[in-house]
Design a protein around this motif. Structure first.
Motif, PDB file in Angstrom:
ATOM      1  N   GLN A 141     -28.450  32.164 -10.671  1.00  0.00           N
ATOM      2  CA  GLN A 141     -28.347  30.524  -9.545  1.00  0.00           C
ATOM      3  C   GLN A 141     -30.044  31.116  -8.711  1.00  0.00           C
ATOM      4  OE1 GLN A 141     -25.205  32.814  -6.885  1.00  0.00           O
ATOM      5  NE2 GLN A 141     -24.803  30.828  -6.486  1.00  0.00           N
ATOM      6  N   MET A 142     -30.035  32.312  -8.979  1.00  0.00           N
ATOM      7  CA  MET A 142     -31.739  32.594  -8.604  1.00  0.00           C
ATOM      8  C   MET A 142     -32.566  31.562  -9.997  1.00  0.00           C
ATOM      9  SD  MET A 142     -31.103  36.801  -9.142  1.00  0.00           S
ATOM     10  CE  MET A 142     -32.880  36.912  -8.971  1.00  0.00           C
ATOM     11  N   LEU A 143     -32.490  31.585 -10.888  1.00  0.00           N
ATOM     12  CA  LEU A 143     -33.585  31.046 -11.846  1.00  0.00           C
ATOM     13  C   LEU A 143     -33.561  28.734 -11.548  1.00  0.00           C
ATOM     14  CD1 LEU A 143     -32.649  33.052 -14.878  1.00  0.00           C
ATOM     15  CD2 LEU A 143     -35.006  32.495 -14.054  1.00  0.00           C
TER      16      LEU A 143
ATOM     17  N   TRP B 285     -21.800  37.151  -3.864  1.00  0.00           N
ATOM     18  CA  TRP B 285     -22.962  37.972  -3.830  1.00  0.00           C
ATOM     19  C   TRP B 285     -24.335  36.465  -3.394  1.00  0.00           C
ATOM     20  CZ3 TRP B 285     -23.896  41.251  -8.707  1.00  0.00           C
ATOM     21  CH2 TRP B 285     -23.485  42.145  -8.407  1.00  0.00           C
ATOM     22  N   VAL B 286     -24.806  36.871  -2.507  1.00  0.00           N
ATOM     23  CA  VAL B 286     -25.842  35.657  -2.222  1.00  0.00           C
ATOM     24  C   VAL B 286     -27.432  36.255  -1.873  1.00  0.00           C
ATOM     25  CG1 VAL B 286     -24.569  34.928  -0.630  1.00  0.00           C
ATOM     26  CG2 VAL B 286     -25.518  36.837   0.386  1.00  0.00           C
ATOM     27  N   GLY B 287     -27.156  37.705  -2.695  1.00  0.00           N
ATOM     28  CA  GLY B 287     -28.757  38.238  -2.873  1.00  0.00           C
ATOM     29  C   GLY B 287     -28.990  39.531  -3.355  1.00  0.00           C
ATOM     30  N   ALA B 288     -30.309  39.798  -4.030  1.00  0.00           N
ATOM     31  CA  ALA B 288     -29.860  41.290  -4.608  1.00  0.00           C
ATOM     32  C   ALA B 288     -31.555  41.605  -4.588  1.00  0.00           C
ATOM     33  CB  ALA B 288     -29.982  40.356  -5.721  1.00  0.00           C
ATOM     34  N   MET B 289     -31.957  42.678  -4.614  1.00  0.00           N
ATOM     35  CA  MET B 289     -33.589  43.289  -5.375  1.00  0.00           C
ATOM     36  C   MET B 289     -32.743  44.439  -6.253  1.00  0.00           C
ATOM     37  SD  MET B 289     -35.400  43.732  -1.366  1.00  0.00           S
ATOM     38  CE  MET B 289     -35.473  42.015  -0.698  1.00  0.00           C
TER      39      MET B 289
ATOM     40  N   ILE C 260     -44.407  55.525  -8.405  1.00  0.00           N
ATOM     41  CA  ILE C 260     -44.555  53.912  -8.832  1.00  0.00           C
ATOM     42  C   ILE C 260     -42.757  53.202  -8.478  1.00  0.00           C
ATOM     43  CG2 ILE C 260     -45.086  51.284  -9.242  1.00  0.00           C
ATOM     44  CD1 ILE C 260     -47.763  52.667  -9.923  1.00  0.00           C
ATOM     45  N   ALA C 261     -42.800  52.556  -7.605  1.00  0.00           N
ATOM     46  CA  ALA C 261     -41.818  52.232  -7.621  1.00  0.00           C
ATOM     47  C   ALA C 261     -41.831  50.048  -7.886  1.00  0.00           C
ATOM     48  CB  ALA C 261     -39.979  52.575  -6.048  1.00  0.00           C
ATOM     49  N   TRP C 262     -41.269  50.077  -8.580  1.00  0.00           N
ATOM     50  CA  TRP C 262     -41.734  48.568  -9.339  1.00  0.00           C
ATOM     51  C   TRP C 262     -40.917  47.719  -7.900  1.00  0.00           C
ATOM     52  CZ3 TRP C 262     -45.552  45.795 -10.508  1.00  0.00           C
ATOM     53  CH2 TRP C 262     -46.521  46.311 -10.821  1.00  0.00           C
ATOM     54  N   LEU C 263     -40.493  46.566  -7.615  1.00  0.00           N
ATOM     55  CA  LEU C 263     -40.080  45.856  -6.767  1.00  0.00           C
ATOM     56  C   LEU C 263     -39.364  44.620  -7.819  1.00  0.00           C
ATOM     57  CD1 LEU C 263     -37.550  45.506  -4.806  1.00  0.00           C
ATOM     58  CD2 LEU C 263     -39.603  44.180  -2.699  1.00  0.00           C
ATOM     59  N   VAL C 264     -38.276  44.724  -8.379  1.00  0.00           N
ATOM     60  CA  VAL C 264     -37.870  43.300  -8.873  1.00  0.00           C
ATOM     61  C   VAL C 264     -36.795  42.493  -9.166  1.00  0.00           C
ATOM     62  CG1 VAL C 264     -39.627  44.122 -11.018  1.00  0.00           C
ATOM     63  CG2 VAL C 264     -36.947  44.563 -10.757  1.00  0.00           C
ATOM     64  N   GLY C 265     -37.060  41.452  -9.140  1.00  0.00           N
ATOM     65  CA  GLY C 265     -35.478  41.170  -9.374  1.00  0.00           C
ATOM     66  C   GLY C 265     -35.124  40.430  -8.241  1.00  0.00           C
ATOM     67  N   VAL C 266     -35.930  39.741  -7.416  1.00  0.00           N
ATOM     68  CA  VAL C 266     -35.573  39.613  -5.994  1.00  0.00           C
ATOM     69  C   VAL C 266     -34.996  38.356  -5.280  1.00  0.00           C
ATOM     70  CG1 VAL C 266     -37.097  39.363  -3.381  1.00  0.00           C
ATOM     71  CG2 VAL C 266     -37.486  41.296  -5.068  1.00  0.00           C
ATOM     72  N   TRP C 267     -34.279  38.099  -4.669  1.00  0.00           N
ATOM     73  CA  TRP C 267     -33.596  36.756  -4.343  1.00  0.00           C
ATOM     74  C   TRP C 267     -32.117  37.370  -3.707  1.00  0.00           C
ATOM     75  CZ3 TRP C 267     -28.925  33.672  -5.269  1.00  0.00           C
ATOM     76  CH2 TRP C 267     -29.061  31.818  -4.715  1.00  0.00           C
ATOM     77  N   VAL C 268     -32.736  35.795  -2.123  1.00  0.00           N
ATOM     78  CA  VAL C 268     -31.412  35.280  -1.344  1.00  0.00           C
ATOM     79  C   VAL C 268     -31.379  33.574  -1.663  1.00  0.00           C
ATOM     80  CG1 VAL C 268     -31.169  35.347   1.145  1.00  0.00           C
ATOM     81  CG2 VAL C 268     -32.378  37.722   0.003  1.00  0.00           C
ATOM     82  N   HIS C 269     -29.840  33.084  -1.843  1.00  0.00           N
ATOM     83  CA  HIS C 269     -29.787  32.036  -1.189  1.00  0.00           C
ATOM     84  C   HIS C 269     -30.224  31.785  -0.068  1.00  0.00           C
ATOM     85  CE1 HIS C 269     -26.702  29.306  -0.942  1.00  0.00           C
ATOM     86  NE2 HIS C 269     -26.631  29.057  -2.157  1.00  0.00           N
ATOM     87  N   PRO C 270     -30.682  30.121  -0.368  1.00  0.00           N
ATOM     88  CA  PRO C 270     -31.559  29.583   0.761  1.00  0.00           C
ATOM     89  C   PRO C 270     -30.277  29.644   1.927  1.00  0.00           C
ATOM     90  CG  PRO C 270     -31.192  28.581  -1.375  1.00  0.00           C
ATOM     91  CD  PRO C 270     -30.382  29.626  -1.527  1.00  0.00           C
ATOM     92  N   ASP C 271     -28.951  29.453   1.908  1.00  0.00           N
ATOM     93  CA  ASP C 271     -28.291  29.059   3.120  1.00  0.00           C
ATOM     94  C   ASP C 271     -28.292  30.831   3.637  1.00  0.00           C
ATOM     95  OD1 ASP C 271     -27.321  26.584   1.930  1.00  0.00           O
ATOM     96  OD2 ASP C 271     -25.578  26.909   1.627  1.00  0.00           O
TER      97      ASP C 271
END
Length: 171
Positions: A22-24, A71-75, A86-97
């Motif tokens: 979905q993210m992609l 599941w409607v979002g992830a980080m 350092i903590a790297w923030l990756v794979g961030v996404w929230v469904h448009p709705d």
């Protein structure tokens, strides 16, 4: 709408795959793999990705729509072995709705990741890279206190574009 924030578990491989696809489809420029590459990955790869979130120095959170269980979002975040500050923030996404400040999904996910980062003994800052054309994400990160470091890297899927590095001090 009501949401809860859950930690990704080792047994969540198939759900991780579904969310990643979905993210992609939604925001392909935000990730370092293509939809087709992700689609072609075997189940074992998704199981491994899910399990990685449970290992020391790694985490992943998902936003769950409590009315549907979807599941409607992830980080996700990780501490690289070569720089424990350092903590790297990756794979961030929230469904448009489920986007938007009034719903608070993105903020709750980021709050969970930041809280996790603060439990890592040496971590003093969070870094991320964001595609230069992803203005919505850049604006969000700036609202949450991230600043541009001035460093850029070529975007691997299109070297004519770049990713901007942003930093959030955690002190």
């Amino acid at each position: 709408m009501s949401y809860r924030i859950d930690r990704v578990r080792a047994e969540d491989g198939e759900r991780c795959r579904t969310l990643r696809l979905q993210m992609l489809q939604d925001t392909p420029m935000a990730y370092l793999e293509t939809y087709q590459d992700a689609l072609d990955r075997p189940a074992e790869e998704w199981d491994s990705r899910a399990a990685r979130n449970t290992k020391p120095g790694n985490t992943g959170y998902v936003a769950v729509d409590e009315s549907t269980g979807a599941w409607v979002g992830a980080m996700h975040a990780y501490v690289p072995g070569d720089d424990p500050e350092i903590a790297w923030l990756v794979g961030v996404w929230v469904h448009p709705d489920h986007r938007g400040g009034k719903l608070g999904v993105t903020d709750r996910l980021l709050d969970a990741v930041v809280a996790w980062s603060r439990t890592e003994p040496a971590v003093s800052r969070m870094l991320l890279e964001v595609h230069e054309s992803n203005t919505r994400a850049i604006a969000y990160y700036e609202r949450r206190g991230f600043v541009r470091t001035g460093r850029t890297t070529p975007y691997p899927l299109d070297p004519t574009a770049c990713e901007l590095e942003m930093e959030l001090p955690l002190g």
